[in-house]
Scaffold this motif. Structure first.
Motif, short mmCIF file in Angstrom:
data_model
loop_
_atom_site.label_atom_id
_atom_site.label_comp_id
_atom_site.label_asym_id
_atom_site.label_seq_id
_atom_site.Cartn_x
_atom_site.Cartn_y
_atom_site.Cartn_z
N TYR A 174 -32.54 93.96 -25.46
CA TYR A 174 -32.29 93.09 -24.30
C TYR A 174 -30.82 93.16 -23.93
O TYR A 174 -29.95 92.95 -24.79
N PRO A 175 -30.53 93.44 -22.66
CA PRO A 175 -29.13 93.74 -22.30
C PRO A 175 -28.23 92.52 -22.08
O PRO A 175 -27.03 92.69 -21.89
N TYR A 176 -28.81 91.33 -22.07
CA TYR A 176 -27.95 90.17 -21.75
C TYR A 176 -28.05 89.06 -22.80
O TYR A 176 -28.31 87.90 -22.46
N PRO A 177 -27.85 89.36 -24.05
CA PRO A 177 -28.06 88.31 -25.06
C PRO A 177 -27.12 87.11 -24.89
O PRO A 177 -27.56 85.96 -25.03
N ARG A 178 -25.88 87.34 -24.58
CA ARG A 178 -24.95 86.21 -24.45
C ARG A 178 -25.26 85.38 -23.22
O ARG A 178 -25.29 84.14 -23.28
N ALA A 179 -25.50 86.05 -22.10
CA ALA A 179 -25.86 85.32 -20.89
C ALA A 179 -27.12 84.50 -21.14
O ALA A 179 -27.23 83.34 -20.74
N TRP A 180 -28.07 85.11 -21.82
CA TRP A 180 -29.33 84.42 -22.10
C TRP A 180 -29.09 83.20 -23.00
O TRP A 180 -29.68 82.14 -22.78
#
Lengths: 230, 230, 230, 230
Positions: A174-180
């Motif tokens: 998953y490319p957006y772990p921090r945003a998520w």
DNA sequence: GATGAATGAGCGTTCATTCAT
DNA sequence: AATGAATGAACGCTCATTCAT
């Protein structure tokens, strides 16, 4: 006019208490925390003043100033206390869980309920409410970049980091772990608010499992696995 | 300051403007909107006062009071204006899109950029900033249940409703469309904030497509498909 | 917390009035000057506060702040007023005197009595007392170099300049005309003080000519002439 | 703040120390003097408070109160100390000089430099600065006639008396020896101030002889002699 | 319809001081 | 003899608001 040398900002700023005098060291200090938390939680920092706090706690304004140099420092201290307790518990309770999805579930549960500092804080509920309502204000606050904000966001950053890390092990692609993670944490708080105040805007119910389930539904699916399953 | 006695005397409250005198009816009124939006956007409502607005706009405080009975009413008016413009545009631009996922993408795009009220508002950018930063504060504000909050949340509710409806057509089995919609809208705003002020807390980039892509990644997968794939 | 843009410091700073709103433009403003002068003269700036002034003048503190942004600005204004009046009168009354010693005598007389601003100020006596006691404090003040000090000293500098120039024509060979002028002016004030409060420390009497005569005795003798007279 | 009720309870007032407990009797007391002198010299009494002094000296406010009942008493004590030291040295160094003009020169030199109390005070420089700046304030102060002022002026009076006496022997016919002595002493301090902070207002240079020369130029000439010379 | 003038109430902060320990 | 804890009173300043003109 001068007074530049009396604010010695005792106490570590980042990740630790910031106060002039340790509020845990006296009954008066504890009252300041207790009533301060309660009042901030109920009326918001906006309308919170040391004057009101003092009269509420049956002490004088000047006394409050012996402990915290202003209301922001007090808020900062309380929020840090909340985030630290949350982080501690999160670490403690997830360290032994291997399955990342199960771990996220535990994190979701923690994020959706008040967390006490090892029984010390009878006002944990208040801290939770403050954290919920005020930390977002801080995020969106106008004094970005100030030390004050940095202090505020530190605890938040550590929690989202923990969530992001967990997600990363659950779904490495998953490319957006921090945003998520940020979305996950904020959603937990937001839904809590909607649930209480605007229930018509959400399907989430008052049963704690309901919110947890919704939060888990936000976890991005591993596409690779599905593809691989063909 | 306590704003507990906000007067709604004139102007429809729900879904419409609330003012004492229509600010669009005079140059002075338009200045109030223009400078008010600018100042609130830059310094936050916290530090915004009619005094400063008046001196900025070259009028007197008393004059401002002829248009809006207090700063909350002005904020309310501006936010409503933003949400209305956003809703209008969202309707207009998505009504002809059949594919729900494509529709959500368009909505995501709209939520991540300023929206002008059909050319009327040169200060759309400011409105957007205010909406972003202040509406969340309002959501979590302490004066829950007040008319004021209802007015604030009305526009927000309509947008999340639109998003929820779209999701429902995209994924009819998903059990939390409204909750998800709220998360979706707030996440759009939150990421915008992180992107600007705390970029280390998110993978989202400044290119607008980056945020849109992340938002789309939040769309829950149709589980039925997965089941079907077995 | 911010408020950096409301103090517009209206009014020319150097050599002119510095105020937010012209105090001569209203009865209230004139009261502020009148009572302010009186109170400062009697109790000193130290213990002078806008609160006391307001209650004395029968107005509110906030009203005072409409005219002067703080007590220093008010003091500055009053002193400037005094020095300007003094300078004006000094110019006017000495311009037609050819004999420099006679001129110095006239200056000494002016320095030893209150000077009204062309009949406008019934409180000239107070201004004089303030100028006497406070300007010296300012000279020796700790905030040297600040704009505030510059404003304060401007009038003083012009008077001493005038005296120095006159001495220079009277005694072109004297090597310290400016230093002497400062001594001359301060001595006038100091003796006035001693005369009133510590008469045992001076021979100067209450008759105005007494002080004038002493001041004239400070004028350095032309050594050259004496030598030439042989 | 109003200092109208200053307690002189302990310690001789005239010509001697005034304190609650002899500061020379303990290390803490000496610290109070040392840091107090330093702080008053740097920031002025205005902004000097026992609070700051205590925190600077690493003691508590309450402790300071055991030595001096308020900051005015401390100032008084320090100034007395300075004047006494100055007087002592003046006596010692001029008693053997027969020529009065030479004696005045020596006095001028003493008045233009710091004087230590016989090696006891490492903070002589500070005392000097305080004496310079604050004693004038006291002269012109508003609390005339109070015990406090009398205490302040005592040392000053003795020095001017010494100067006056010397002048009287130098020029027995001069009618204002005491007035002149006051001018002489104040001029020494004033020029010192101008030299440092407003050099454009004086010809006096930083070399100590420059100021001394100017001060000597103030000595009134013996007219009788001149007459006699005819 | 807008302004200028003013107000009352409150805030954040500091100070000098006291007193039990 | 010194401290730690607390207080009451004041200060400087700003705010939201009102009202006569």
């Amino acid at each position: 006019m001068d007074s530049s040398d009396i604010h010695t900002e005792v106490g570590r700023l980042l990740n630790g208490p910031a106060y002039l005098k340790d509020p845990d060291s006296s009954e008066t200090g504890r009252d300041i925390l207790l009533f301060g938390a309660e009042m901030m939680a109920c009326g918001g920092i906006e309308s919170f003043t040391f004057r009101k706090l003092a009269s509420r706690a049956g002490i004088t304004e000047a006394t409050v100033y012996r402990y915290f140099s202003n209301k922001h420092q007090l808020l900062l201290y309380l929020l840090n206390r909340y985030w630290n307790a949350l982080e501690y518990k999160a670490m403690q309770e997830t360290v032994h869980i291997n399955e990342p999805l199960e771990r996220l579930q535990r994190l979701a549960e923690l994020l959706t309920g008040p967390v006490a500092q090892a029984g010390k804080d009878e006002f944990a509920g208040h801290l939770y409410a403050i954290a919920m309502s005020e930390s977002v204000k801080v995020h969106l606050g106008t004094e970005t970049g100030s030390d004050w904000q940095k202090g505020m966001l530190n605890g938040y950053a550590r929690i989202t980091g923990l969530v992001a890390e967990t997600l990363r092990t659950a779904n490495p692609d998953y490319p957006y772990p921090r945003a998520w993670a940020a979305t996950f944490v904020d959603s937990a708080m937001q839904q809590q608010f909607l649930l209480r105040h605007l229930p018509e805007l959400t399907e989430v119910q008052s049963a704690p499992t309901s919110l947890t389930r919704f939060l888990l539904s936000l976890i991005p699916q591993q596409e690779s696995k599905e593809h691989a399953s063909f």
